[in-house]
Design a protein around this motif. Sequence first.
Motif, PDB file in Angstrom:
ATOM      1  N   LEU A 173       0.826  -1.198   0.000  1.00  0.00           N
ATOM      2  CA  LEU A 173       0.000   0.000   0.000  1.00  0.00           C
ATOM      3  C   LEU A 173       0.864   1.253   0.000  1.00  0.00           C
ATOM      4  O   LEU A 173       0.582   2.230  -0.689  1.00  0.00           O
ATOM      5  N   MET A 207      -0.658  10.373   2.259  1.00  0.00           N
ATOM      6  CA  MET A 207      -0.782   8.927   2.374  1.00  0.00           C
ATOM      7  C   MET A 207       0.134   8.389   3.464  1.00  0.00           C
ATOM      8  O   MET A 207      -0.248   7.523   4.245  1.00  0.00           O
ATOM      9  N   GLU A 258      -1.287   9.076   6.777  1.00  0.00           N
ATOM     10  CA  GLU A 258      -2.377   8.169   7.098  1.00  0.00           C
ATOM     11  C   GLU A 258      -1.860   6.783   7.458  1.00  0.00           C
ATOM     12  O   GLU A 258      -2.391   6.109   8.318  1.00  0.00           O
ATOM     13  N   MET A 259      -0.786   6.361   6.783  1.00  0.00           N
ATOM     14  CA  MET A 259      -0.228   5.043   7.050  1.00  0.00           C
ATOM     15  C   MET A 259       0.802   5.076   8.165  1.00  0.00           C
ATOM     16  O   MET A 259       1.429   4.080   8.475  1.00  0.00           O
ATOM     17  N   TYR A 306      -9.378   7.106  11.837  1.00  0.00           N
ATOM     18  CA  TYR A 306     -10.340   6.322  11.063  1.00  0.00           C
ATOM     19  C   TYR A 306     -11.710   6.976  11.135  1.00  0.00           C
ATOM     20  O   TYR A 306     -12.038   7.653  12.117  1.00  0.00           O
ATOM     21  N   ALA A 346      -7.347  -3.465   6.816  1.00  0.00           N
ATOM     22  CA  ALA A 346      -6.032  -3.567   6.180  1.00  0.00           C
ATOM     23  C   ALA A 346      -5.964  -4.764   5.242  1.00  0.00           C
ATOM     24  O   ALA A 346      -5.431  -4.681   4.136  1.00  0.00           O
ATOM     25  N   LEU A 398      -7.912  -4.236   1.934  1.00  0.00           N
ATOM     26  CA  LEU A 398      -7.292  -3.339   0.955  1.00  0.00           C
ATOM     27  C   LEU A 398      -5.955  -3.834   0.426  1.00  0.00           C
ATOM     28  O   LEU A 398      -5.301  -3.127  -0.345  1.00  0.00           O
ATOM     29  N   VAL A 408      -5.249   3.146  -3.882  1.00  0.00           N
ATOM     30  CA  VAL A 408      -6.005   3.431  -2.669  1.00  0.00           C
ATOM     31  C   VAL A 408      -5.855   4.909  -2.318  1.00  0.00           C
ATOM     32  O   VAL A 408      -4.750   5.431  -2.243  1.00  0.00           O
ATOM     33  N   GLU A 436     -10.386   6.092   1.435  1.00  0.00           N
ATOM     34  CA  GLU A 436     -10.547   4.651   1.626  1.00  0.00           C
ATOM     35  C   GLU A 436      -9.641   4.147   2.744  1.00  0.00           C
ATOM     36  O   GLU A 436     -10.007   3.230   3.480  1.00  0.00           O
ATOM     37  N   LEU A 437      -8.463   4.743   2.873  1.00  0.00           N
ATOM     38  CA  LEU A 437      -7.565   4.351   3.953  1.00  0.00           C
ATOM     39  C   LEU A 437      -8.156   4.686   5.315  1.00  0.00           C
ATOM     40  O   LEU A 437      -7.872   4.024   6.310  1.00  0.00           O
ATOM     41  N   ARG A 438      -8.981   5.715   5.367  1.00  0.00           N
ATOM     42  CA  ARG A 438      -9.567   6.161   6.629  1.00  0.00           C
ATOM     43  C   ARG A 438     -10.855   5.433   6.989  1.00  0.00           C
ATOM     44  O   ARG A 438     -11.197   5.347   8.168  1.00  0.00           O
TER      45      ARG A 438
END
Length: 538
Positions: free
Chosen positions: A174, A188, A191-192, A444, A485, A488, A494, A498-500
Motif C-alpha cells: 500500500l 498517504m 495516514e499510514m 479512522y 487492512a 485493501l 487506494v 478509503e484508507l480512513r
Amino acid sequence: MSTSPLREAVDTLARVGEQAGLEEGSARAEGVALAAAVMERSVGSAQIARTWGEAFALPASDYFGTAPHGRRYRAVPTPLLQTLLAESSPHAQGYAVALADVATAASALPGSDATTVGQAITAARTQLAAAGVHGHPRAGLRPPAADPLEGHAPAPHQGAGQDGTDQRTWARELLERAQEQSGRVRQMLDEMGRFGQAGGPGGQLPPAPPPSWTPSAGTAYPPDPGAATQEEPEETEPPPEPAPPQRSVEELLAELDELIGLERVKAEIHRQVALLKMDARRQEAGLKVATLTRHLVFVGNPGTGKTTVARLVGGIYRALGLLDKGQLVEVDRSELVAGYLGQTAAKTAEVVASALGGVLFIDEAYSLGGDQYGKEAVDTLVKEMEDHRDELVVIVAGYPAPMAEFIGMNPGLESRFRTIIEFDDYTDDELTGILLVLAEKMDYDVDPEAQERFRELLAATPRGPSFGNGRFARNMLEAAIGRHAWRLRDTEDVDVTELRTLRRQDFEDRDGVDLSVEVEGGGVEDDGNGSEDREASS
C-alpha cells in the motif's frame, strides 16, 4: 537454532530498558506480556501459544496466564514507560519505539490473523503516542520480515524466501502504491503512519521519502544486533529535555467532563476536588484541617472507565500539590503475590515503591482475600500506605459486592478507604460514541452502515456482569482495523478516504473470531472511553 524476530525484539527492549536505568528483567517481562496480548483472541490460539512459548523458552500454558496481564498495554502505556515519562527521561521515546517493535514482531507469529494485526497497530500506536513519537526512527531497529498474515493469504509462502523477503506485506504494498500518486505522497504516509511507526506489521518501510519523525536530543535507541562492534569515543550524557508543562486542575477536570457517560463519577470527582481545595485554603489560613483520606474505591463492571478516571485523579492530585509525579501504576493479584510465604511482602513493597509520588491502582482487589498469600499482601499494603501516607494514593477497584467484602476484611482498609465511587454500565448510544471517539483518535472514520452493524452486534450481546463495556468497543475496533487492512491489500490506487474509512464488512466475522463474545480471564479491562494513552484505561 536461530533466535526468532519476536525474541530479538524483546531482547532489544530489555537492552533499551537497561540503558534507561530500568531493571532488565522487568522490561523483558513487559515485552513478553505485550507480545502475548497482541496475539490474544487470534485464530488458532493453541498454535499461537506454542509459538509464543518457543520464542521465549516458556511453557505454552504460560501464554494463557500472561496475555490478560498485558492486555492493558494495547490501550495504555506500560508501567515502565509511564515511569520514564513521569521522570522526563530522555530514553522514554527509545523505549516506546522498542515496545512498538515487540508488538510488530508479535503480529508476525504464524497463526496470526487480521484481528492480531489490528491489535498490534493499536498497541504500537498507544506506546508511541504516549512518548510523543509520531513516526518510526529506523536507526538501529530491525522489524521482523515475516508476513503478519502468513498462513491466511490465499496462497501462503508461495515465492517467499525463508526470511520472507520475496513476499511483501500488504502494508508495504500500500505504501509503495501510495508513493506513485503525485501530490498525495505526504498525506498517504501520514495516514499510514500508524503502520510505519513500528516498521509496518511484518516488514520494513520503503526507503523514501524520509520519515517525518525527528528524534529529540538525548533520545536513546537500541544498537543494531547485526552491526559490527567497534570501540566508540566516550560520549557525555546530553542534558535531559525539559519536563512538559504540568496541566492544571481545571484542564484535567475538563478532560474528565469530556469523557462519554460517567455522570455520577464526574460529580463525585468534582466534589472531591472542591473538598481538597478548601482543605488547602483552610490550611493556608491557619485553620484546623479535617483529616480526609485520599484513597478511593471504584466499583463497577469491567470496561466502565475506572482506570481512565484513576489516571486523571493522579494528575489532579499532582496539580493540587498532593503528589510529586502523579503517575499511575496498575497491578492485579499476580503482581503483588509471590509463590511462597514471606516473598509476597517484599514483592508488594517493591510495587508500592514504584508507585510512590503517584497512584497505585489495584484491579480486582477482592482477589487478595481468601488465602494467606493475599492476606500477606494486604497487610503489607496497609503498612506501606501508613509509612508513605504523604506520597502515595491507592485506588482499589472491582465488582460492587466482592469489593465490600474485601474492604471489610482488614480494619486498616476500612479506615483508609471511605470514599466509594460507582461506575455505571454504558448505554448503547454511549458505546457507539466511544467507538467513534476511539476511531477518530486512530485517524479512522466509521461509516453509517458500519455503525449500524456495531449496534446490531451490541443488541445481540448479553449484558451480564462479564460484559466488557468500553473494552467491547475497543476489541471491535481493533478487529475492524485488521480486516480493513486485509481488505485493501490487493486494491490498486487506494486513496486517503478509503484508507480512513471502516465499512460494514470490516465489522463482519469472516476470520473465525466471534466478536460478540468478550475475552474471558483476568487482567485489567480496557474501558476505551476516548482513550489514546492517558485516557485509555483498564
